[in-house]
Design an enzyme around this catalytic site. Structure first.
Site, PDB file in Angstrom:
ATOM      1  N   ASP A 182       0.946  -1.228   0.138  1.00 20.60           N
ATOM      2  CA  ASP A 182      -0.039  -0.050  -0.063  1.00 20.60           C
ATOM      3  C   ASP A 182       0.847   1.166   0.118  1.00 20.60           C
ATOM      4  O   ASP A 182       0.620   2.016   0.894  1.00 20.60           O
ATOM      5  CB  ASP A 182      -1.001   0.095   1.342  1.00 20.60           C
ATOM      6  CG  ASP A 182      -1.884  -1.402   1.210  1.00 20.60           C
ATOM      7  OD1 ASP A 182      -2.686  -1.075   0.975  1.00 20.60           O
ATOM      8  OD2 ASP A 182      -1.094  -2.420   1.459  1.00 20.60           O
ATOM      9  N   ASP A 231      -1.858  -3.045  -3.779  1.00 20.47           N
ATOM     10  CA  ASP A 231      -2.222  -1.478  -3.882  1.00 20.47           C
ATOM     11  C   ASP A 231      -0.822  -0.645  -4.106  1.00 20.47           C
ATOM     12  O   ASP A 231      -0.420  -0.048  -3.357  1.00 20.47           O
ATOM     13  CB  ASP A 231      -2.644  -1.045  -2.463  1.00 20.47           C
ATOM     14  CG  ASP A 231      -4.333  -1.379  -2.591  1.00 20.47           C
ATOM     15  OD1 ASP A 231      -4.880  -1.939  -3.501  1.00 20.47           O
ATOM     16  OD2 ASP A 231      -5.116  -0.844  -1.572  1.00 20.47           O
ATOM     17  N   TYR A 256      -1.975   4.297  -6.247  1.00 18.88           N
ATOM     18  CA  TYR A 256      -2.960   5.076  -5.791  1.00 18.88           C
ATOM     19  C   TYR A 256      -3.323   6.412  -6.767  1.00 18.88           C
ATOM     20  O   TYR A 256      -2.497   6.805  -7.089  1.00 18.88           O
ATOM     21  CB  TYR A 256      -2.693   5.567  -4.162  1.00 18.88           C
ATOM     22  CG  TYR A 256      -2.949   4.522  -3.300  1.00 18.88           C
ATOM     23  CD1 TYR A 256      -4.277   4.119  -2.714  1.00 18.88           C
ATOM     24  CD2 TYR A 256      -1.784   3.917  -2.691  1.00 18.88           C
ATOM     25  CE1 TYR A 256      -4.063   3.036  -1.968  1.00 18.88           C
ATOM     26  CE2 TYR A 256      -1.945   2.881  -1.778  1.00 18.88           C
ATOM     27  CZ  TYR A 256      -3.191   2.225  -1.545  1.00 18.88           C
ATOM     28  OH  TYR A 256      -3.183   1.417  -0.590  1.00 18.88           O
ATOM     29  N   ASN A 284      -6.848  -4.228  -4.532  1.00 18.59           N
ATOM     30  CA  ASN A 284      -8.187  -3.696  -4.863  1.00 18.59           C
ATOM     31  C   ASN A 284      -8.081  -2.470  -5.728  1.00 18.59           C
ATOM     32  O   ASN A 284      -8.709  -1.928  -6.712  1.00 18.59           O
ATOM     33  CB  ASN A 284      -9.090  -3.686  -3.883  1.00 18.59           C
ATOM     34  CG  ASN A 284      -8.730  -2.928  -2.777  1.00 18.59           C
ATOM     35  OD1 ASN A 284      -7.615  -3.147  -2.076  1.00 18.59           O
ATOM     36  ND2 ASN A 284      -9.608  -1.746  -2.401  1.00 18.59           N
ATOM     37  N   HIS A 341      -2.993  -9.595  -1.158  1.00 15.91           N
ATOM     38  CA  HIS A 341      -3.247  -8.385  -0.868  1.00 15.91           C
ATOM     39  C   HIS A 341      -4.143  -8.190   0.880  1.00 15.91           C
ATOM     40  O   HIS A 341      -3.967  -7.615   1.457  1.00 15.91           O
ATOM     41  CB  HIS A 341      -3.741  -7.459  -1.804  1.00 15.91           C
ATOM     42  CG  HIS A 341      -4.291  -6.238  -1.459  1.00 15.91           C
ATOM     43  ND1 HIS A 341      -3.085  -5.218  -1.169  1.00 15.91           N
ATOM     44  CD2 HIS A 341      -5.671  -5.342  -1.400  1.00 15.91           C
ATOM     45  CE1 HIS A 341      -3.656  -4.074  -0.829  1.00 15.91           C
ATOM     46  NE2 HIS A 341      -5.003  -4.100  -0.963  1.00 15.91           N
ATOM     47  N   HIS A 388     -10.102  -2.557   7.785  1.00 20.14           N
ATOM     48  CA  HIS A 388     -11.057  -3.372   6.996  1.00 20.14           C
ATOM     49  C   HIS A 388     -11.420  -4.796   7.771  1.00 20.14           C
ATOM     50  O   HIS A 388     -12.533  -5.456   7.330  1.00 20.14           O
ATOM     51  CB  HIS A 388     -10.194  -3.976   5.927  1.00 20.14           C
ATOM     52  CG  HIS A 388     -10.094  -2.790   4.685  1.00 20.14           C
ATOM     53  ND1 HIS A 388     -11.322  -2.040   3.965  1.00 20.14           N
ATOM     54  CD2 HIS A 388      -9.011  -2.047   4.434  1.00 20.14           C
ATOM     55  CE1 HIS A 388     -10.767  -1.135   3.232  1.00 20.14           C
ATOM     56  NE2 HIS A 388      -9.253  -1.134   3.413  1.00 20.14           N
ATOM     57  N   HIS A 390      -3.268  -4.166   2.564  1.00 21.87           N
ATOM     58  CA  HIS A 390      -4.801  -3.904   2.590  1.00 21.87           C
ATOM     59  C   HIS A 390      -5.082  -2.874   3.738  1.00 21.87           C
ATOM     60  O   HIS A 390      -5.369  -1.783   3.473  1.00 21.87           O
ATOM     61  CB  HIS A 390      -5.762  -5.057   2.605  1.00 21.87           C
ATOM     62  CG  HIS A 390      -7.102  -4.668   2.041  1.00 21.87           C
ATOM     63  ND1 HIS A 390      -7.435  -3.798   1.179  1.00 21.87           N
ATOM     64  CD2 HIS A 390      -8.210  -5.116   2.752  1.00 21.87           C
ATOM     65  CE1 HIS A 390      -8.915  -3.611   1.118  1.00 21.87           C
ATOM     66  NE2 HIS A 390      -9.283  -4.369   1.959  1.00 21.87           N
ATOM     67  N   ASP A 391      -4.795  -3.464   4.873  1.00 24.64           N
ATOM     68  CA  ASP A 391      -4.782  -2.349   5.947  1.00 24.64           C
ATOM     69  C   ASP A 391      -3.513  -1.837   6.331  1.00 24.64           C
ATOM     70  O   ASP A 391      -2.508  -2.505   6.312  1.00 24.64           O
ATOM     71  CB  ASP A 391      -5.295  -3.178   7.321  1.00 24.64           C
ATOM     72  CG  ASP A 391      -6.856  -3.532   7.751  1.00 24.64           C
ATOM     73  OD1 ASP A 391      -7.532  -2.874   7.221  1.00 24.64           O
ATOM     74  OD2 ASP A 391      -7.046  -4.523   8.035  1.00 24.64           O
ATOM     75  N   HIS A 392      -3.674  -0.424   6.394  1.00 18.76           N
ATOM     76  CA  HIS A 392      -2.548   0.423   6.368  1.00 18.76           C
ATOM     77  C   HIS A 392      -1.814   0.530   7.730  1.00 18.76           C
ATOM     78  O   HIS A 392      -1.915   1.473   8.477  1.00 18.76           O
ATOM     79  CB  HIS A 392      -2.908   1.805   5.840  1.00 18.76           C
ATOM     80  CG  HIS A 392      -3.530   1.886   4.505  1.00 18.76           C
ATOM     81  ND1 HIS A 392      -3.592   3.035   3.768  1.00 18.76           N
ATOM     82  CD2 HIS A 392      -3.824   0.949   3.573  1.00 18.76           C
ATOM     83  CE1 HIS A 392      -4.172   2.902   2.495  1.00 18.76           C
ATOM     84  NE2 HIS A 392      -4.144   1.518   2.504  1.00 18.76           N
TER      85      HIS A 392
END
Length: 333
Positions: free
Chosen positions: A51, A84, A87, A122, A216, A225, A251-253
């Site tokens: 991410d 990710d 962005y 995603n 991811h 999430h 996915h989770d930052h």
């Protein structure tokens, strides 16, 4: 001569079955394999980042700087990206300048000039997903290798990269105003079924000392999430049944370490490559939670045939948490 009715019906049925089988095979996510040699002493080291792609903003450049220092210190062999990558909506196409502005011009340290193995997230699917899979990007920057699902055989470890975005039903039924690039996934159900079959076969037949699965989306997380139920239902049983050591995701930052209560699998989140979500958590009472940090950072992995040492770092390079696991003894956390 006219074909008898029963024979005609049988031929039609046979043709229909053949057509269906060809259709199923055409969406199979067969796992391509890549060889990456370990060091001469049999050890292996790599960094894990997720991410991240924001043209250096949200401390992306600072995380990259610390990655460069740590990469030199532990003499890494490659880098793993948990998705990710760009962005907010992936790449526009394979000529998108965001690739160089968020990747080539950011990760400039000498120690980071190694192979990058990446999966799609995603947000990548919201752009031209196939652009990131294009060989043209490898010509622009030879470090880049991104595929939907594949395997890296690194001698003492096999790393199984899994395309998790198509598992999440919400992206198909409730896209929340976003457009996803589903080219190459003609049938979601068939795609997932074939991918699970390929992953199960690959991890079951693996004789590597360490089995690592990368995707991811989190299987278990206390972050924004939270758990991904589709992966708990469909992917986790495969990991538990085939002695997978680590599941690594983004996915989770944030940075996380959660232990599975039913198997040896350790869930490791490294999705803090740029923008973080301070204080955005589901709760810190999850069973098996060993570590959670809601700031930017990354993860390092050092493997020998008998031992694994995993460390989480913040944006200043400080070690926040370590996980040590031995193949001869029970894991020490």
């Amino acid at each position: 001569m006219a074909i008898p009715l029963k024979k005609s019906m049988a031929l039609s049925l046979l043709f229909l079955i053949s057509f269906v089988l060809v259709g199923v095979l055409s969406v199979s996510a067969e796992l391509q394999r890549f060889q990456h040699h370990a060091k001469g002493d049999g050890s292996l080291s790599f960094l894990v980042l997720g991410d991240w792609g924001r043209r250096g903003d949200f401390n992306q450049s600072q995380v990259a700087f610390q990655m460069g220092k740590m990469g030199e210190k532990v003499d890494i062999d490659f880098i793993v990206s948990t998705g990710d990558n760009f962005y907010d909506n992936g790449l526009v196409n394979e000529h998108d300048i965001a690739f160089e502005e968020s990747f080539t011009k950011i990760y400039t340290a000498k120690s980071l000039q190694k192979q990058w193995y990446s999966v799609l997230g995603n947000h990548d699917y919201r752009g031209d997903a196939e652009a990131q899979l294009s060989p043209l990007l490898r010509k622009i920057d030879s470090r880049w290798l991104c595929l939907r699902s594949f395997v890296v055989n690194a001698e003492i470890a096999e790393i199984f990269f899994v395309d998790t975005t198509p598992f999440v039903e919400m992206y198909f039924s409730e896209p929340e105003g976003h457009t996803y690039d589903w080219r190459g996934i003609n049938s979601r159900k068939a795609y997932i079924a074939n991918l699970l079959k390929d992953v199960e076969l690959a991890v079951r037949e693996s004789s590597a000392k360490w089995k690592i699965v990368v995707g991811h989306h989190a299987i278990k997380s206390v972050g924004h999430h939270g758990d991904t139920q589709e992966l708990i239902d469909q992917l986790l049983p495969i990991l538990q049944a085939n002695d997978v050591d680590f599941y690594m995701n983004g996915h989770d930052h944030c940075l996380e370490h959660i232990s599975d209560k039913e198997s040896q699998v350790q869930f490791l989140t490294s999705g803090a490559g740029s923008k973080a979500w301070r204080g955005d958590i589901k709760g810190l009472n999850k069973e098996g939670l060993n570590f959670f940090y809601d700031g930017q950072g990354f993860m390092s992995v050092n493997l020998t045939p008998t031992d694994a040492e995993i460390a989480f770092y913040d944006v200043f390079g400080k070690v926040l948490h370590r996980l040590n696991k031995s193949k001869l003894l029970h894991s020490s956390i």
